[in-house]
Design a protein around this motif. Structure first.
Motif, PDB file in Angstrom:
ATOM      1  N   PHE A   1      -5.742   8.439   0.568  1.00 35.54           N
ATOM      2  CA  PHE A   1      -6.674   7.388   0.394  1.00 35.54           C
ATOM      3  C   PHE A   1      -7.164   7.338  -1.118  1.00 35.54           C
ATOM      4  O   PHE A   1      -7.399   8.050  -1.648  1.00 35.54           O
ATOM      5  CB  PHE A   1      -7.852   7.868   1.409  1.00 35.54           C
ATOM      6  CG  PHE A   1      -7.419   7.618   2.791  1.00 35.54           C
ATOM      7  CD1 PHE A   1      -7.857   6.403   3.750  1.00 35.54           C
ATOM      8  CD2 PHE A   1      -6.932   8.666   3.309  1.00 35.54           C
ATOM      9  CE1 PHE A   1      -7.510   6.078   4.701  1.00 35.54           C
ATOM     10  CE2 PHE A   1      -6.717   8.453   4.885  1.00 35.54           C
ATOM     11  CZ  PHE A   1      -7.026   7.374   5.496  1.00 35.54           C
TER      12      PHE A   1
ATOM     13  N   GLY B   1     -10.935   4.955  -0.733  1.00 37.31           N
ATOM     14  CA  GLY B   1     -11.026   4.610   0.481  1.00 37.31           C
ATOM     15  C   GLY B   1     -10.035   3.770   1.101  1.00 37.31           C
ATOM     16  O   GLY B   1     -10.071   3.529   2.377  1.00 37.31           O
TER      17      GLY B   1
ATOM     18  N   GLN C   1       0.756  -1.209   0.038  1.00 32.75           N
ATOM     19  CA  GLN C   1       0.031   0.067   0.147  1.00 32.75           C
ATOM     20  C   GLN C   1       0.954   1.232  -0.027  1.00 32.75           C
ATOM     21  O   GLN C   1       0.999   1.982   0.911  1.00 32.75           O
ATOM     22  CB  GLN C   1      -0.928  -0.044   1.287  1.00 32.75           C
ATOM     23  CG  GLN C   1      -1.917  -1.144   0.961  1.00 32.75           C
ATOM     24  CD  GLN C   1      -3.010  -1.228   2.294  1.00 32.75           C
ATOM     25  OE1 GLN C   1      -3.191  -2.423   2.816  1.00 32.75           O
ATOM     26  NE2 GLN C   1      -3.346  -0.083   2.683  1.00 32.75           N
TER      27      GLN C   1
ATOM     28  N   PRO D   1      -5.940   3.304   2.400  1.00 33.75           N
ATOM     29  CA  PRO D   1      -4.949   4.214   2.710  1.00 33.75           C
ATOM     30  C   PRO D   1      -3.615   3.566   1.847  1.00 33.75           C
ATOM     31  O   PRO D   1      -3.292   2.524   2.046  1.00 33.75           O
ATOM     32  CB  PRO D   1      -4.641   4.160   4.119  1.00 33.75           C
ATOM     33  CG  PRO D   1      -5.324   2.863   4.658  1.00 33.75           C
ATOM     34  CD  PRO D   1      -6.570   2.571   3.383  1.00 33.75           C
TER      35      PRO D   1
END
Length: 826
Positions: free
Chosen positions: A179, A182, A154, A184
């Motif tokens: 984000f 939605g 991520q 992160p």
């Protein structure tokens, strides 16, 4: 050096004596060079400019012509691949040093949130080696690694342009969360300032993520099911691929090695029978330059446009040459005096070259300014996000054109200057010089050439304008003018119950707004160019792919879709609110599918889809446009979005009783109440979306109008100048004619007749030339023959009218000459 400076000083003094002449030459040259530089700058950016990466000549986009049966795809089937193909090609390092994959996170834009601010940007998911393989350095932070792809980390890298536009180049952004749908992600890097991504078609990417396996970040924003997820569905082709050749490996060697590997990998997940009966699959390497795989659609139009501006430049140069020759004729006594004092041709040429160089430098500088401004406007009008601004190759092109022009303009009047008779020094007036028949003939030939080129330009302009008219008159098969389309995408994982509740509430509240006739939903908005494509199965029979001839388009829509869009249902019914997951799966098909595959039978009750996704046909609609205004009819089905396992990325279509745009504030308010994090995606009239599908043809048509008008103006100025010069040289002759009884009308007709002869010569040369070159424009025309007779007639008539208008002024001046005053001048 001293002589050169002296020539320049004298040239400046000569130019200062004729300011009107200098302004005319500079302005004409600026328009010609400016137009050529601007169009060449666009051509360079779209077709020639290499990606701003390390060794770009070794980089290639991978494309292919065919797909195995049983494979589905999104986007253009020629450019996408499955995860299995990507893995197999990446593992072989014999000819490619590396293969990288990328895919957009949405078909339009992706919702991102930083702190409390929500916006939509262009975002891609990419291979871990994306930046290292391309050789893109980071302006800040660090790039992804292969481990980031393996672990679906991520992490995020943003573009320098987005960093500047959104974060004002804040160095503290590195390490902060952003984000995406939605989810992160931590910002770890900022790409180099010159890098805008690898998306074909002129789109600039704002953010990159490593390849993801999360359902809310599925490739292209498609709802994640067992049939269309990146890692779980190898027969869903959604990845675009690029490869870097190893040093010393040629394109032919690479294809010879990789084609068998590609063919095996493509059929590996579809079955032995598919490979046995399917086409032999081959890769094609497309150089990573210009707009990549989208360059071909611009190649012919830009070449035609470049040809048009070159003709404009030729017409402008001919005008300037005639002006220079006329001016040198008026300076014959000066040249004769210099020759009498012992000057040779060398100093005369140097002097004329100095004068032309000053004019060309001024004209080129102004033309460069025009070109810079024009490319900015063209970037806005075209919608291309890549830079169209002139760069070093464009500067060198402009410099070469300018240098050639300076040399040409220096040589043009040299013959007149060098052949001036020394005896003119003893005469009191330059009016005593006699006209040179050969010089006059040359002037007439130049004007006729101008007119021939003008005919070609006006003909091309007529073709493009009439083609644009055909685009605008296309029957869309729907009433799109009163429909507002808005993308509304709830942020977060596309959980069915939540999404269904959201869109149900949304449509109910929108339906209750004053001025709203009806509301519906569509997963893929008509007129955006996007389509969901798959092999066609009817009544259990799978049709062969056959190079996409049996391709089936599909869309998931809401109740009353066809009623809201104004698409007539010719048999059966529309999608209904009762078409839910617990009801029988249903689809509505278009007339083309019925005519091709169910002709002679009642289509209602037949089934579409494979064994696991069978749907019954309950309605037939009239054919309507879907992806673009100029597409040919294709088999298509519409299913109920409520019957899908996952609901995501729906667009709302609202038919209004009045102005649809006036509903936007109320729509924003309702969406904000239901989901504050959901921005409105590209709100516009549905009709506007279809108009944007022929944005480029419209732009080329408008540019053709401008260049055609510019050419006509230059031709008019050239003809006027040539006739005015001839009238001034024949003042005494005309005075004698009138003194001997010639009527003013006869003198007027004599000058007009001369212009008509030139027009006739221009038409005789220009019309065949237009006919021969028209086939180059065939790919740019829509429902129009390249030999359109109306365009030929309009070009001929336009040239005639322009010529007559230009000829009337010097003709009336000639008819107004007083005989006695002309004779006294002698």
């Amino acid at each position: 050096m001293q002589a050169m400076l002296q020539d320049l000083r004298y040239a400046v003094r000569q130019i200062e004596k004729s300011p009107a002449f200098a302004i005319t030459v500079v302005a004409t040259l600026a328009l010609g060079i400016g137009a050529n530089t601007a169009v060449f700058s666009v051509m360079n950016a779209v077709l020639l400019r290499m990606l701003p990466v390390h060794e770009p000549k070794q980089l290639f986009y991978l494309t292919h012509a065919d797909m195995p049966a049983g494979v589905g795809n999104i986007d253009d089937s020629r450019y996408t691949y499955g995860i299995n193909v990507y893995d197999r090609l990446k593992q072989d390092h014999s000819v490619f040093s590396d293969v990288i994959a990328y895919a957009p996170l949405s078909e339009n834009k992706t919702a991102v949130r930083f702190a409390d601010a929500v916006e939509e940007i262009e975002a891609d998911e990419v291979s871990g080696s994306f930046f290292s393989t391309l050789g893109v350095r980071m302006a800040a932070g660090q790039p992804f690694t292969s481990a980031d792809e393996d672990h679906h980390s991520q992490l995020a890298v943003i573009s320098y342009a987005y960093w500047t536009r959104r974060f004002n180049r804040d160095p503290n952004l590195i390490g902060k969360p952003i984000f995406v749908n939605g989810v992160p992600f931590t910002v770890i890097g900022v790409s180099a300032p010159s890098f805008y991504g690898v998306e074909s078609g002129g789109s600039a990417t704002d953010l990159w993520l490593p390849l993801q396996n999360r359902p809310e970040l599925n490739a292209w924003g498609v709802p994640a099911t067992e049939l269309n997820t990146l890692y779980s569905s190898p027969n869903w082709w959604s990845l675009r691929l690029m490869a870097r050749l190893r040093d010393g490996v040629t394109e032919q060697q690479a294809l010879a090695r990789m084609n068998p590997l590609f063919d095996h990998a493509a059929y590996e997940t579809t079955g032995v029978e598919d490979r046995k009966n399917g086409p032999k699959l081959k890769l094609t390497l497309v150089p990573a330059q210009g707009l990549g795989t989208s360059s071909d659609q611009y190649r012919d139009p830009l070449r035609v446009l470049m040809g048009m501006v070159v003709l404009v430049l030729v017409i402008a140069c001919v005008n300037i040459i005639m002006l220079l020759v006329a001016r040198s004729s008026a300076r014959e006594r000066e040249f004769a005096l210099r020759l009498a004092l012992g000057a040779g041709r060398g100093p005369l040429f140097r002097q004329l070259l100095a004068e032309s160089s000053i004019l060309v430098i001024a004209g080129s500088s102004l033309g460069w300014f025009f070109a810079v401004q024009a490319t900015r406007l063209l970037a806005i009008w075209s919608g291309l996000q890549v830079s169209l601004s002139p760069d070093m190759p464009v500067f060198l092109f402009a410099l070469a054109v300018s240098a050639f022009s300076a040399l040409l303009f220096g040589l043009a009047p040299l013959r007149t200057a060098a052949s001036a008779k020394v005896g003119l020094v003893l005469k009191s007036s330059g009016m005593q010089t006699t006209s040179n028949r050969e010089r006059m003939l040359t002037g007439k030939v130049l004007v006729a050439v101008q007119m021939a080129f003008c005919v070609v330009l006006l003909f091309a302009c007529g073709l493009l304008v009439r083609s644009l008219r055909n685009y605008r008159n296309v029957d869309l098969g729907m009433r799109a003018e009163s429909v507002l389309a808005v993308g509304i995408h709830p942020v977060g994982a596309p959980e069915y119950v939540r999404s269904l509740a959201f869109y149900t509430q949304l449509t109910e509240r929108l339906q209750a707004l004053p001025g709203v006739k009806s509301v519906t939903l569509a997963e893929l908005r008509p007129g955006t160019g996007w389509s969901d494509n798959a092999p066609l199965t009817i009544d259990g029979h799978l049709y062969p792919w056959d190079n996409a001839r049996n391709m089936l388009r599909s869309n998931r829509v809401g109740p009353d879709f066809f009623t809201t869009l104004g698409i007539p249902v010719v048999a059966g019914r529309d999608i209904r609110p009762s078409d839910t997951q617990t009801a029988q799966r249903v689809v509505v098909v278009n007339q083309t599918l019925v005519d091709r595959y169910l002709k002679g039978t009642s289509p209602l009750g037949h089934t579409v889809g494979d064994a696991s996704h069978v749907a019954t046909i309950v309605g037939v609609t009239r054919d309507s446009k879907y992806a673009s205004s100029d597409e040919d009819p294709m088999p298509m089905i519409w299913g109920s979005y409520q019957q899908q396992k996952v609901i995501q990325n729906m667009d709302v279509e609202i038919r209004a009783a009045g102005d649809p745009i006036s509903l936007l504030p109320a729509v924003r308010s309702i969406v904000r109440d239901l989901d504050p994090d959901s921005p409105l995606d590209k709100p516009q009239l549905l009709e506007t979306g279809f108009e944007q599908t022929y944005l480029m043809p419209a732009l080329f048509a408008r540019l053709a109008i401008f260049f055609g008008a510019l050419a006509a103006t230059l031709v008019a100025v050239g003809l006027y100048g040539a006739l005015a010069y001839r009238v001034s040289r024949r003042t005494i002759e005309i005075g004698v004619r009138m003194a001997l009884g010639a009527a003013r009308a006869e003198v007027l007709w004599m000058i007009v007749r001369e212009s008509l002869y030139l027009v006739l010569a221009g038409l005789l040369a220009g019309l065949p030339l237009a006919w021969l070159t028209s086939r180059l424009m065939a790919s740019m025309l829509f429902r129009l023959s390249p030999h359109d007779s109306f365009s030929f007639a309009a070009a001929a008539l336009g040239t005639l009218l322009v010529s007559l208008a230009a000829a009337l002024i010097p003709a009336r001046r000639a008819a107004s000459i007083e005989p006695m005053r002309a004779l006294r001048a002698e």
